[in-house]
Design an enzyme around this catalytic site. Structure first.
Site, PDB file in Angstrom:
ATOM      1  N   LYS A 196      36.179   6.998  15.839  1.00  0.00           N
ATOM      2  CA  LYS A 196      36.884   6.168  15.248  1.00  0.00           C
ATOM      3  C   LYS A 196      38.179   6.518  15.125  1.00  0.00           C
ATOM      4  CE  LYS A 196      34.163   2.752  12.679  1.00  0.00           C
ATOM      5  NZ  LYS A 196      33.771   2.097  11.508  1.00  0.00           N
ATOM      6  N   LYS A 256      28.125   0.905  22.955  1.00  0.00           N
ATOM      7  CA  LYS A 256      27.540   0.134  21.741  1.00  0.00           C
ATOM      8  C   LYS A 256      28.306  -1.337  21.597  1.00  0.00           C
ATOM      9  CE  LYS A 256      28.999   1.155  17.029  1.00  0.00           C
ATOM     10  NZ  LYS A 256      28.711   1.218  15.819  1.00  0.00           N
ATOM     11  N   LYS A 283      32.468  -4.531  17.038  1.00  0.00           N
ATOM     12  CA  LYS A 283      33.530  -5.415  16.748  1.00  0.00           C
ATOM     13  C   LYS A 283      34.757  -5.142  17.125  1.00  0.00           C
ATOM     14  CE  LYS A 283      34.224  -4.257  11.819  1.00  0.00           C
ATOM     15  NZ  LYS A 283      33.381  -2.956  12.064  1.00  0.00           N
TER      16      LYS A 283
HETATM   17  N1  AQP Z   1      25.501  -2.546  19.031  1.00  0.00           N
HETATM   18  C1  AQP Z   1      24.693  -2.341  17.821  1.00  0.00           C
HETATM   19  N2  AQP Z   1      23.290  -2.142  18.204  1.00  0.00           N
HETATM   20  C2  AQP Z   1      22.447  -1.918  17.177  1.00  0.00           C
HETATM   21  N3  AQP Z   1      22.945  -1.848  15.741  1.00  0.00           N
HETATM   22  C3  AQP Z   1      24.240  -1.952  15.285  1.00  0.00           C
HETATM   23  N4  AQP Z   1      24.796  -1.801  14.497  1.00  0.00           N
HETATM   24  C4  AQP Z   1      26.125  -1.947  14.574  1.00  0.00           C
HETATM   25  N5  AQP Z   1      26.239  -2.124  15.693  1.00  0.00           N
HETATM   26  C5  AQP Z   1      25.233  -2.052  16.536  1.00  0.00           C
HETATM   27  C6  AQP Z   1      24.144  -1.826  13.180  1.00  0.00           C
HETATM   28  O1  AQP Z   1      24.793  -2.754  12.179  1.00  0.00           O
HETATM   29  C7  AQP Z   1      24.519  -2.436  10.992  1.00  0.00           C
HETATM   30  C8  AQP Z   1      25.963  -2.630  10.136  1.00  0.00           C
HETATM   31  O2  AQP Z   1      26.852  -1.650  10.674  1.00  0.00           O
HETATM   32  P1  AQP Z   1      28.218  -1.854  10.006  1.00  0.00           P
HETATM   33  O3  AQP Z   1      28.397  -2.196   8.726  1.00  0.00           O
HETATM   34  O4  AQP Z   1      29.102  -0.355  10.473  1.00  0.00           O
HETATM   35  O5  AQP Z   1      28.876  -2.912  11.004  1.00  0.00           O
HETATM   36  P2  AQP Z   1      30.265  -3.116  11.873  1.00  0.00           P
HETATM   37  O6  AQP Z   1      31.055  -2.098  11.103  1.00  0.00           O
HETATM   38  O7  AQP Z   1      30.358  -4.519  12.005  1.00  0.00           O
HETATM   39  O8  AQP Z   1      29.434  -2.499  13.169  1.00  0.00           O
HETATM   40  P3  AQP Z   1      30.356  -2.328  14.345  1.00  0.00           P
HETATM   41  O9  AQP Z   1      30.637  -3.439  14.961  1.00  0.00           O
HETATM   42  O10 AQP Z   1      29.600  -1.184  15.285  1.00  0.00           O
HETATM   43  O11 AQP Z   1      31.985  -1.671  13.910  1.00  0.00           O
HETATM   44  P4  AQP Z   1      32.731  -0.289  14.394  1.00  0.00           P
HETATM   45  O12 AQP Z   1      33.070  -0.551  15.648  1.00  0.00           O
HETATM   46  O13 AQP Z   1      33.572  -0.553  13.121  1.00  0.00           O
HETATM   47  O14 AQP Z   1      31.666   0.715  14.268  1.00  0.00           O
HETATM   48  C9  AQP Z   1      24.480  -0.814  10.949  1.00  0.00           C
HETATM   49  O15 AQP Z   1      22.977  -0.631  10.314  1.00  0.00           O
HETATM   50  C10 AQP Z   1      24.526  -0.517  12.240  1.00  0.00           C
HETATM   51  O16 AQP Z   1      23.700   0.668  12.849  1.00  0.00           O
END
Ligand code: AQP
Length: 326
Positions: A109, A192, A195
Site C-alpha cells: 500500500k 488479488k 477495491k
Molecule cells: N481478493 C480477495 N480474495 C479473498 N478475500 C479477500 N478479502 C479482500 N480481498 C479479497 C478479504 O476481505 C476481508 C475484508 O478486507 P478489508 O477490510 O481489507 O477490505 P478491503 O479493504 O475492501 O479489501 P481490499 O479490496 O483488498 O482493499 P485494499 O486494496 O485496501 O487492501 C478480509 O478478510 C480480506 O482478507
C-alpha cells in the site's frame, strides 16, 4: 470468533464476500461471533468524513443483507468500542519496529500511495488489528489469504505479552477457506481482487448489467479449453472458482459441462449467476438503508455487547502492565 471489514468503499466486492463474509454468515450458527466495521482502520488513508459516515451505514446494511443476524452476532462499529484504540497502544509497545515494517500489505500500500503521503496509522494498522482480535479472546478469525501475515503477528504479540506478563490472551487462529482464499482481479488475474483497482472488481452493489459486462470483458488467455489451471490459465481458473463457489457446483462438474464450449459461454453464464446473486441482495440492502434509525439501533446494541467483553480484557491487560486502577 471475530472478524472485521473496512467501510472504505461504498460496496463490498466478491473477494470480500467469498474470502471472508460468506464464512461470517455460516460461522455465526455455532460460534459466539463479533463482527466489526473497522472505521478506525478506514482513516489510515485520506477520506471524506461525509462519505465515511455514509459508507459505514452502507457496510452495516450489506452485512445484514448478506445474512448477519444481529440477534445471534454482535455487529458493531469499531469506533463505538474505545477499547480497540486503547489496547492497540499497549500492543504497539509490544511490537518491534522492524517486525511491523515487514508487513507486506503495508509495503504494497505504501508503494502504491507514495512514501511522502502515507500515515503513521497505515504503518501501525496491523497492530490495531491485533487489538481488535485479542480483545474478544478470539479462537478463530475468518479472513482471506491476504490477512495471514497479520494473524501471525497477532499470535506473536499475544504470546510475547503472555510470556512477559502472564497468560492474558488466547492465541487465535486464522480461518481461511481453501478454494476462495484469494479471488483475483478480472483484468489482472494474477493480482488479488481489490477495491483499489476498480476495472476488474465485482462490486456487490453495482448494477447487474454492468457486472455482466465486466465479466464478459474479463481477461482470459488465447487458448480455448475451459479447465482449472491457475498457473497457466489464471483468468479462466478465477472465473471457474467464482462460478463454483457461488453455485456450489464442483470445478470438475463445470469443466465437464463446458467441454467443447468457448470462453464467451462461460462468461455469459457466470454473468447470470452473479446477477442472480446480487439482485435479491441489493433489494435487501436498500430496505435496510431505508430505515437508518433502526440500523443505528442495531449497531449500538452490537457495541454494548462488544464492550461487555472488550472492557474485561482491557482492564485485565492494564492491570498486568502495571497501570493503577482509575
Ligand atoms: N481478493 C480477495 N480474495 C479473498 N478475500 C479477500 N478479502 C479482500 N480481498 C479479497 C478479504 O476481505 C476481508 C475484508 O478486507 P478489508 O477490510 O481489507 O477490505 P478491503 O479493504 O475492501 O479489501 P481490499 O479490496 O483488498 O482493499 P485494499 O486494496 O485496501 O487492501 C478480509 O478478510 C480480506 O482478507
Amino acid at each position: 470468533m471475530l472478524s472485521g471489514i473496512q467501510p472504505t468503499s461504498g460496496s463490498f466486492h466478491l473477494g470480500n464476500y467469498l474470502g471472508a463474509l460468506r464464512q461470517w454468515v455460516a460461522m455465526q450458527d455455532d460460534h459466539d461471533a463479533f463482527y466489526c466495521i473497522v472505521d478506525l482502520h478506514a482513516i489510515t488513508v485520506e477520506q471524506d468524513p461525509k462519505v465515511l459516515r455514509e459508507n459505514t451505514r452502507v457496510s452495516a446494511a450489506q452485512l445484514l443483507g448478506l445474512g448477519i443476524d444481529p440477534d445471534r452476532s454482535a455487529l458493531f462499529v469499531q469506533s463505538h468500542v474505545p477499547e480497540h484504540a486503547q489496547l492497540s497502544w499497549v500492543m504497539e509497545c509490544m511490537a518491534g519496529f522492524g517486525e511491523a515494517g515487514r508487513m507486506t500489505q503495508f509495503k504494497d500500500k505504501s508503494t502504491r500511495i507514495g512514501t511522502d503521503r502515507i500515515s503513521v496509522g497505515l504503518f501501525t494498522y496491523p497492530i490495531l488489528q491485533v487489538a481488535d482480535i485479542l480483545l474478544y479472546q478470539t479462537d478463530r478469525v475468518p479472513v482471506g489469504e491476504d490477512q495471514r501475515q497479520h494473524l501471525e503477528l497477532t499470535r506473536d504479540l499475544a504470546q510475547r505479552f503472555n510470556s512477559r506478563y502472564g497468560k492474558t490472551f488466547r492465541l487465535p487462529e486464522a480461518f481461511i477457506p481453501k478454494e476462495t482464499a484469494k479471488i483475483f482481479d478480472l483484468q489482472e488475474p494474477t493480482a488479488k481482487m481489490s477495491k483499489s483497482v476498480p476495472a476488474g472488481v465485482i462490486e456487490l452493489l453495482e448494477e447487474p448489467k454492468r457486472l455482466a459486462k465486466k465479466i464478459r470483458s474479463a481477461v482470459t488467455d488465447t487458448g480455448r479449453e475451459i479447465v482449472f489451471d491457475p498457473a497457466n490459465k489464471a483468468g479462466v481458473s478465477n472465473l471457474l472458482a467464482i462460478y463454483s463457489s457461488l453455485t456450489g457446483r464442483t470445478i470438475a462438474d463445470l469443466e465437464a459441462a463446458y467441454e467443447g464450449k468457448g470462453y464467451g459461454d462461460l462468461k455469459k453464464d457466470l454473468g447470470e449467476v452473479v446477477t442472480e446473486f446480487v439482485t435479491p441482495f441489493q433489494a435487501k440492502v436498500k430496505s435496510f438503508l431505508d430505515d437508518p434509525a433502526e440500523l443505528d439501533k442495531v449497531l449500538h446494541r452490537g457495541a454494548d455487547r462488544a464492550r461487555e467483553v472488550a472492557s474485561v480484557t482491557l482492564a485485565r491487560t492494564y492491570e498486568k502492565v502495571g497501570f493503577l486502577r482509575p
